[in-house]
Motif scaffolding. Structure first.
Motif, short mmCIF file in Angstrom:
data_model
loop_
_atom_site.label_atom_id
_atom_site.label_comp_id
_atom_site.label_asym_id
_atom_site.label_seq_id
_atom_site.Cartn_x
_atom_site.Cartn_y
_atom_site.Cartn_z
N ILE A 96 0.83 -1.22 0.00
CA ILE A 96 0.00 0.00 0.00
C ILE A 96 0.86 1.27 0.00
N ARG B 134 -0.95 -0.88 -8.21
CA ARG B 134 -1.25 -2.08 -7.41
C ARG B 134 -1.87 -3.14 -8.33
N PRO C 217 -1.27 3.91 -5.98
CA PRO C 217 -2.48 3.09 -6.14
C PRO C 217 -2.66 2.47 -7.53
N TYR D 23 -5.64 -2.09 15.74
CA TYR D 23 -4.76 -0.96 16.06
C TYR D 23 -4.27 -0.96 17.49
N GLN E 85 -13.96 -2.89 3.81
CA GLN E 85 -14.17 -2.27 5.12
C GLN E 85 -13.99 -3.32 6.20
N SER E 86 -12.95 -3.15 7.00
CA SER E 86 -12.55 -4.19 7.96
C SER E 86 -13.69 -4.62 8.88
N ALA F 137 -8.73 1.00 -3.81
CA ALA F 137 -7.33 0.55 -3.69
C ALA F 137 -6.87 0.41 -2.24
N GLU F 138 -7.81 0.14 -1.33
CA GLU F 138 -7.46 0.01 0.10
C GLU F 138 -7.52 -1.45 0.54
N VAL F 139 -6.66 -1.77 1.50
CA VAL F 139 -6.77 -3.05 2.21
C VAL F 139 -7.55 -2.78 3.50
N PRO F 140 -8.20 -3.79 4.05
CA PRO F 140 -8.27 -5.18 3.58
C PRO F 140 -9.40 -5.39 2.57
N1 LIG Z 1 -12.15 2.16 6.93
C1 LIG Z 1 -11.35 1.25 6.14
C2 LIG Z 1 -9.97 1.83 6.03
C3 LIG Z 1 -9.16 1.17 4.95
C4 LIG Z 1 -7.82 1.87 4.79
O1 LIG Z 1 -7.72 3.09 4.93
N2 LIG Z 1 -6.78 1.08 4.51
C5 LIG Z 1 -5.47 1.66 4.36
C6 LIG Z 1 -4.46 0.88 5.17
S1 LIG Z 1 -4.84 0.89 6.88
C7 LIG Z 1 -5.04 1.57 2.91
O2 LIG Z 1 -5.24 0.58 2.26
N3 LIG Z 1 -4.41 2.64 2.40
C8 LIG Z 1 -3.89 2.65 1.08
C9 LIG Z 1 -4.14 3.93 0.36
O3 LIG Z 1 -4.89 4.76 0.88
O4 LIG Z 1 -3.60 4.10 -0.73
C10 LIG Z 1 -11.32 -0.14 6.78
O5 LIG Z 1 -11.54 -0.25 7.99
O6 LIG Z 1 -11.13 -1.13 6.06
#
Ligand SMILES: N[C@@H](CCC(=O)N[C@@H](CS)C(=O)NCC(=O)O)C(=O)O
Length: 188
Positions: free
Chosen positions: A19, A26, A23, A150, A51-52, A37-40
């Motif tokens: 990450i 990826r 983006p 966290y 969304q976790s 483009a966010e994990v998970p």
């Molecule tokens: N609210 C989302 C947050 C997801 C998020 O922000 N993931 C971050 C890592 S903790 C990410 O993938 N960031 C990559 C980016 O923004 O490019 C969840 O709980 O899944």
């Protein structure tokens, strides 16, 4: 999510995504699964879940595990997961980022406000845990997994656990299914 899958003994494959990479660079399958483009991301029967907190609730409900075995456990799961997203997930990630060398720079007042929020969250954590072993009672559930996400990084965020939280962190670390982040998400 990785801890929940391990605790529930659900077979799965892990794909690590960088990450820190731009983006658009990826993996295409990842971007198709989550255009943000966010994990998970969890792919279940071909459907992408993001969304976790939502993913954890899906695991508990669909597989009747980690709180999802009963209506009462599921209610507790929803309460804990939504509390975590509103509170812990809205101060520890920012405090951790503020400590990271080269990380985002926050104004001192903002950091004070985030630390104040965490202090309130720590008090609420103690109330939620009470005198039980885990937030879900005798055994951990998806609410414990959500908070662990966290809360495992308190040192890196520059804040201290309450004694009760420290006890819970120790019990979480001692779970058979617990792994380090590197072991949960190996680089290959
Ligand atoms: N609210 C989302 C947050 C997801 C998020 O922000 N993931 C971050 C890592 S903790 C990410 O993938 N960031 C990559 C980016 O923004 O490019 C969840 O709980 O899944």
């Amino acid at each position: 999510m990785a801890l929940a899958l391990g605790l529930a003994g659900l077979a799965h494959r892990v794909h690590r995504v960088d990450i820190w990479a731009v983006p658009a660079t990826r993996p295409a399958a990842f971007l198709a699964a989550n255009p943000a483009a966010e994990v998970p991301v969890l792919i279940l029967d071909g459907a992408a879940h993001v969304q976790s907190g939502a993913i954890l609730l899906e695991i508990a409900g669909r597989f009747a595990c980690l709180g999802g075995e009963s209506a009462e456990g599921m209610r507790r799961a929803r309460e804990l997961v939504i509390w975590e997203a509103n509170r812990i997930g809205m101060c520890l990630p920012q405090l951790k980022e503020a400590q990271r060398p080269g990380g985002e720079v926050f104004a001192p007042d903002v950091l004070d406000w985030l630390r104040m929020r965490f202090a309130a969250d720590a008090r609420r954590f103690d109330l939620l845990l009470g005198d039980t072993t885990f937030l879900h009672g005798d055994r951990p559930g998806v609410g414990d997994c959500a908070v662990w996400g966290y809360a495992q990084w308190l040192d890196a965020a520059g804040v201290m656990p309450t004694p009760s939280m420290a006890g819970w962190l120790g019990r979480m670390r001692g779970l058979d299914a617990m792994r380090s982040p590197e072991a949960f998400f190996p680089t290959r």
